[in-house]
Design a protein around this motif. Structure first.
Motif, PDB file in Angstrom:
ATOM      1  N   LYS A   1      65.385  24.582   8.316  1.00 51.40           N
ATOM      2  CA  LYS A   1      66.045  25.188   9.475  1.00 51.40           C
ATOM      3  C   LYS A   1      65.185  25.069  10.736  1.00 51.40           C
ATOM      4  O   LYS A   1      65.690  24.711  11.809  1.00 51.40           O
ATOM      5  N   LYS A   2      63.912  25.327  10.605  1.00 56.78           N
ATOM      6  CA  LYS A   2      63.018  25.254  11.757  1.00 56.78           C
ATOM      7  C   LYS A   2      62.925  23.816  12.282  1.00 56.78           C
ATOM      8  O   LYS A   2      62.951  23.595  13.490  1.00 56.78           O
ATOM      9  N   GLY A   3      62.846  22.865  11.376  1.00 56.53           N
ATOM     10  CA  GLY A   3      62.782  21.462  11.775  1.00 56.53           C
ATOM     11  C   GLY A   3      64.072  20.988  12.420  1.00 56.53           C
ATOM     12  O   GLY A   3      64.056  20.229  13.397  1.00 56.53           O
ATOM     13  N   PHE A   4      65.204  21.452  11.895  1.00 55.33           N
ATOM     14  CA  PHE A   4      66.496  21.050  12.451  1.00 55.33           C
ATOM     15  C   PHE A   4      66.703  21.642  13.845  1.00 55.33           C
ATOM     16  O   PHE A   4      67.236  20.979  14.737  1.00 55.33           O
ATOM     17  N   ASN A   5      66.258  22.883  14.043  1.00 56.29           N
ATOM     18  CA  ASN A   5      66.363  23.486  15.376  1.00 56.29           C
ATOM     19  C   ASN A   5      65.508  22.735  16.395  1.00 56.29           C
ATOM     20  O   ASN A   5      65.910  22.574  17.548  1.00 56.29           O
ATOM     21  N   LYS A   6      64.334  22.268  15.971  1.00 57.08           N
ATOM     22  CA  LYS A   6      63.498  21.462  16.860  1.00 57.08           C
ATOM     23  C   LYS A   6      64.146  20.100  17.129  1.00 57.08           C
ATOM     24  O   LYS A   6      64.020  19.561  18.225  1.00 57.08           O
ATOM     25  N   PHE A   7      64.834  19.554  16.123  1.00 59.03           N
ATOM     26  CA  PHE A   7      65.491  18.255  16.283  1.00 59.03           C
ATOM     27  C   PHE A   7      66.569  18.309  17.355  1.00 59.03           C
ATOM     28  O   PHE A   7      66.751  17.355  18.109  1.00 59.03           O
ATOM     29  N   LYS A   8      67.277  19.433  17.436  1.00 58.54           N
ATOM     30  CA  LYS A   8      68.367  19.565  18.407  1.00 58.54           C
ATOM     31  C   LYS A   8      67.889  19.356  19.843  1.00 58.54           C
ATOM     32  O   LYS A   8      68.647  18.873  20.675  1.00 58.54           O
TER      33      LYS A   8
END
Length: 114
Positions: free
Chosen positions: A26-33
């Motif tokens: 989740k943390k990585g995906f939020n940064k990806f956005k």
């Protein structure tokens, strides 16, 4: 046959690491956005991240990046000299990134329109 194993090993390793760190975390995906890669696709190909499925896009980008890195690693394994490997790797990596990102951007731009 040796080059096929090199390709498969690099492809699977890069894809799994990218998927685990960016897509499924989740943390990585939020940064990806809000990442520079996403910003590149928004600016260069006018992709609206609100109109596409970002999880699918991240998966597609993971596959694309894995393919680019695996092809580059496989081709540079042909050469012996480190300097030649670096030069060939750079010459292969940049056009391959531009080509594959152009292809991915075009595909997602068409999906956005639908």
């Amino acid at each position: 046959m040796e080059y096929l194993f090199t390709f498969l090993f690099c492809f699977i390793t890069v894809y799994l690491v990218y998927s685990l760190v960016v897509v499924y975390r989740k943390k990585g995906f939020n940064k990806f956005k809000n990442s520079k890669q996403m910003l590149y696709f928004e600016k260069a190909y006018n992709i609206d991240k609100e109109k596409i499925n970002l999880k699918h896009f991240a998966q597609s980008l993971a596959l694309t990046n894995a393919f680019i890195i695996a092809i580059t690693c496989t081709i540079i394994e042909i050469f012996e000299s480190l300097i030649i490997k670096l030069l060939v790797g750079f010459v292969i990596l940049v056009p391959l990134m531009l080509l594959m990102y152009k292809l991915l951007g075009t595909i997602y731009k068409k999906k956005e329109i639908k």
